[in-house]
Write a protein that holds these residues in place. Sequence first.
Motif, PDB file in Angstrom:
ATOM      1  N   LEU A   1      84.488 -20.151 -23.171  1.00 47.62           N
ATOM      2  CA  LEU A   1      84.689 -19.051 -23.941  1.00 47.62           C
ATOM      3  C   LEU A   1      83.847 -17.946 -23.785  1.00 47.62           C
ATOM      4  O   LEU A   1      84.439 -16.805 -23.806  1.00 47.62           O
ATOM      5  N   SER A   2      82.902 -18.057 -23.470  1.00 50.67           N
ATOM      6  CA  SER A   2      81.904 -16.650 -23.382  1.00 50.67           C
ATOM      7  C   SER A   2      82.225 -15.997 -22.170  1.00 50.67           C
ATOM      8  O   SER A   2      82.098 -14.834 -22.049  1.00 50.67           O
ATOM      9  N   SER A   3      82.687 -16.728 -21.099  1.00 47.30           N
ATOM     10  CA  SER A   3      82.905 -15.995 -19.773  1.00 47.30           C
ATOM     11  C   SER A   3      83.989 -15.439 -19.931  1.00 47.30           C
ATOM     12  O   SER A   3      84.607 -14.071 -19.262  1.00 47.30           O
ATOM     13  N   LEU A   4      84.956 -16.008 -20.823  1.00 50.18           N
ATOM     14  CA  LEU A   4      86.521 -15.320 -21.138  1.00 50.18           C
ATOM     15  C   LEU A   4      86.367 -14.229 -21.733  1.00 50.18           C
ATOM     16  O   LEU A   4      86.823 -13.059 -21.318  1.00 50.18           O
ATOM     17  N   GLU A   5      85.447 -14.186 -22.951  1.00 52.40           N
ATOM     18  CA  GLU A   5      85.040 -13.068 -23.724  1.00 52.40           C
ATOM     19  C   GLU A   5      84.303 -11.925 -22.967  1.00 52.40           C
ATOM     20  O   GLU A   5      84.477 -10.853 -23.224  1.00 52.40           O
ATOM     21  N   GLY A   6      83.500 -12.581 -21.873  1.00 48.02           N
ATOM     22  CA  GLY A   6      82.809 -11.497 -21.378  1.00 48.02           C
ATOM     23  C   GLY A   6      83.682 -10.805 -20.047  1.00 48.02           C
ATOM     24  O   GLY A   6      83.094  -9.734 -19.197  1.00 48.02           O
ATOM     25  N   SER A   7      84.857 -11.106 -19.650  1.00 50.30           N
ATOM     26  CA  SER A   7      85.567 -10.856 -18.778  1.00 50.30           C
ATOM     27  C   SER A   7      86.177  -9.392 -18.841  1.00 50.30           C
ATOM     28  O   SER A   7      85.769  -8.970 -19.683  1.00 50.30           O
ATOM     29  N   SER A   8      86.264  -8.531 -17.566  1.00 51.20           N
ATOM     30  CA  SER A   8      86.345  -7.318 -17.853  1.00 51.20           C
ATOM     31  C   SER A   8      87.894  -6.819 -18.630  1.00 51.20           C
ATOM     32  O   SER A   8      87.912  -5.812 -19.278  1.00 51.20           O
ATOM     33  N   PHE A   9      88.710  -7.670 -18.623  1.00 53.70           N
ATOM     34  CA  PHE A   9      89.938  -7.574 -19.408  1.00 53.70           C
ATOM     35  C   PHE A   9      89.454  -7.533 -20.968  1.00 53.70           C
ATOM     36  O   PHE A   9      90.188  -6.564 -21.657  1.00 53.70           O
ATOM     37  N   SER A  10      88.983  -8.691 -21.364  1.00 51.60           N
ATOM     38  CA  SER A  10      88.435  -8.650 -22.773  1.00 51.60           C
ATOM     39  C   SER A  10      87.475  -7.554 -23.105  1.00 51.60           C
ATOM     40  O   SER A  10      87.749  -6.790 -24.401  1.00 51.60           O
ATOM     41  N   MET A  11      86.798  -7.078 -22.285  1.00 54.38           N
ATOM     42  CA  MET A  11      85.833  -5.791 -22.697  1.00 54.38           C
ATOM     43  C   MET A  11      86.932  -4.470 -22.621  1.00 54.38           C
ATOM     44  O   MET A  11      86.431  -3.875 -23.699  1.00 54.38           O
ATOM     45  N   TRP A  12      87.779  -4.449 -22.053  1.00 58.25           N
ATOM     46  CA  TRP A  12      88.646  -3.418 -21.925  1.00 58.25           C
ATOM     47  C   TRP A  12      89.257  -3.589 -23.325  1.00 58.25           C
ATOM     48  O   TRP A  12      89.607  -2.518 -24.141  1.00 58.25           O
ATOM     49  N   LEU A  13      90.252  -4.690 -23.532  1.00 55.10           N
ATOM     50  CA  LEU A  13      90.936  -4.698 -24.769  1.00 55.10           C
ATOM     51  C   LEU A  13      90.345  -4.299 -25.951  1.00 55.10           C
ATOM     52  O   LEU A  13      90.753  -3.672 -26.751  1.00 55.10           O
ATOM     53  N   LEU A  14      88.837  -4.844 -26.260  1.00 59.84           N
ATOM     54  CA  LEU A  14      88.124  -4.578 -27.321  1.00 59.84           C
ATOM     55  C   LEU A  14      87.557  -3.221 -27.291  1.00 59.84           C
ATOM     56  O   LEU A  14      87.432  -2.509 -28.389  1.00 59.84           O
ATOM     57  N   GLY A  15      86.979  -3.122 -26.206  1.00 59.77           N
ATOM     58  CA  GLY A  15      86.060  -1.788 -26.188  1.00 59.77           C
ATOM     59  C   GLY A  15      86.827  -0.366 -25.874  1.00 59.77           C
ATOM     60  O   GLY A  15      86.346   0.617 -26.491  1.00 59.77           O
ATOM     61  N   SER A  16      88.068  -0.438 -25.333  1.00 60.17           N
ATOM     62  CA  SER A  16      88.617   0.755 -25.208  1.00 60.17           C
ATOM     63  C   SER A  16      88.929   1.350 -26.403  1.00 60.17           C
ATOM     64  O   SER A  16      89.509   0.702 -27.485  1.00 60.17           O
TER      65      SER A  16
END
Lengths: 308, 157
Positions: free
Chosen positions: B4-19
């Motif tokens: 779960l945490s590596s999924l959340e830390g993936s660059s895709f997840s970072m982009w989705l929430l962070g962008s």
Amino acid sequence: MLNHFPTIGTVLGLGLFLLSFVRKNDHLTKVSLEVFFIIGLATLPVFLSGVAAQAALKDSPGVSAEAIATHENAALLAFILIEITAAVAWLGLWQIRRLARPTRTNLATLLVLSVVTLAVMAWASNLGGDIRHPEILTGLYSTPTEGTAASGGGWLSTAAITSFVLEHPWVWPTSETLHFLGMSLMFGVLLIVNLRLLGMLKTMPFAAVHRLLPFGILGFAINFVTGMLFFIAAPEQYTENVSFHWKMILLELAGVNFLFLTVFDGAWSLAPGDEPSLADKIIAASALCLSVGVMYFGRMLPFIGNAF
Amino acid sequence: MNILSSLEGSSFSMWLLGSNSIWAYPTVLTLHTFGMMVLVGASAMLDLRLLGFGRGIPLDSLKTLFRVMWAAFYLNAVTGTMLFAADATKRGTSVIFLVKLLLVVSGVVTIVLIKREVYGKNPAPVTVSSTAKRLAIASLLVWSAAISTGRLLAYVT
């Protein structure tokens, strides 16, 4: 000038309605029901802009906050009555389409409602005039002890609605949930009706699917009530929100489109297997685009605009 | 929980929430809402017809709706997975989220069962069995509950 439209429109609608009885003219009855429905649509932006004006005016000098609150609560009651009148008029139009004429119950209800609405509206307008024209006041609002905005109007006041929504943590999430359920119901009806008009569910007679339209109105009623709870409780999230403005513009157009779907003759005669006309298809495509647009700008309220 | 945490830390997840882009989280969320509206709306119309509203609608004309429902379901499976990835540690451990998933699966099962019950024996049925009616009621209830729990996720932290 916008704010006089509901009163003038209701006078016109009621006039036509009464005339249609005197003349025994069914066509005139239909026109007057359409007028009532259009007034229901047109009154929505009037009420919303009124709430926005209240927020802007209440602190300005020379106007009485209490006069505003009194007018606003009268306007709220008038607004609710107008919308109920519009819904009953819509039902009458739906009956005209199905049964050739509205039921007696429908017409009697509409007569009583429109007379009461007009009376309440005249009262609300009169109170509204007091805000900007204090010279015609006779010391009505001069005593601050008369009551605050929060106490005026009883349970059916914008202040009471605001505190009901904001003081109970369950109200907002519950209303949001109902708003989503109402949306799905409404869209389901629009989807099936308009897919037929696009020629996709061709073995379906249009008259059969017309039968489902009241479920669309039911979905809209749920969303109207819950939407007004949001707006009245937190108007500052919406009045300056460009996403909300677009949502309301598209909603108004979708309302006109829905009236068209209810009454017009072109689609009504579509038998199983009939290919809809190009005009039908354009109307159907625009109905679907408009309703998706309303959903889009609603969902985007926090992102394009500033809500929440 | 590591997945779960590596999924959340993936660059895709970072982009989705962070962008800050409107095309990131807002658009994915809106597409998810759109899919929900289409899927549940279409399914509700089928249910209402089975329950006797709009009897003049021939049952076989509604078969097209299954394609619409599946398209909406796939859209939401994809967008739902994206939204989950962005918030995996929170959602993956949330009871409400698991209940929602269960309800969505049950909703899909009711649709499949309705299709089998209504169209399985006869491609152009005329009558509606009492089993089909019960399934229609179950479908309406399950989808309403799925929407309710989904909405609740936005308010429970």
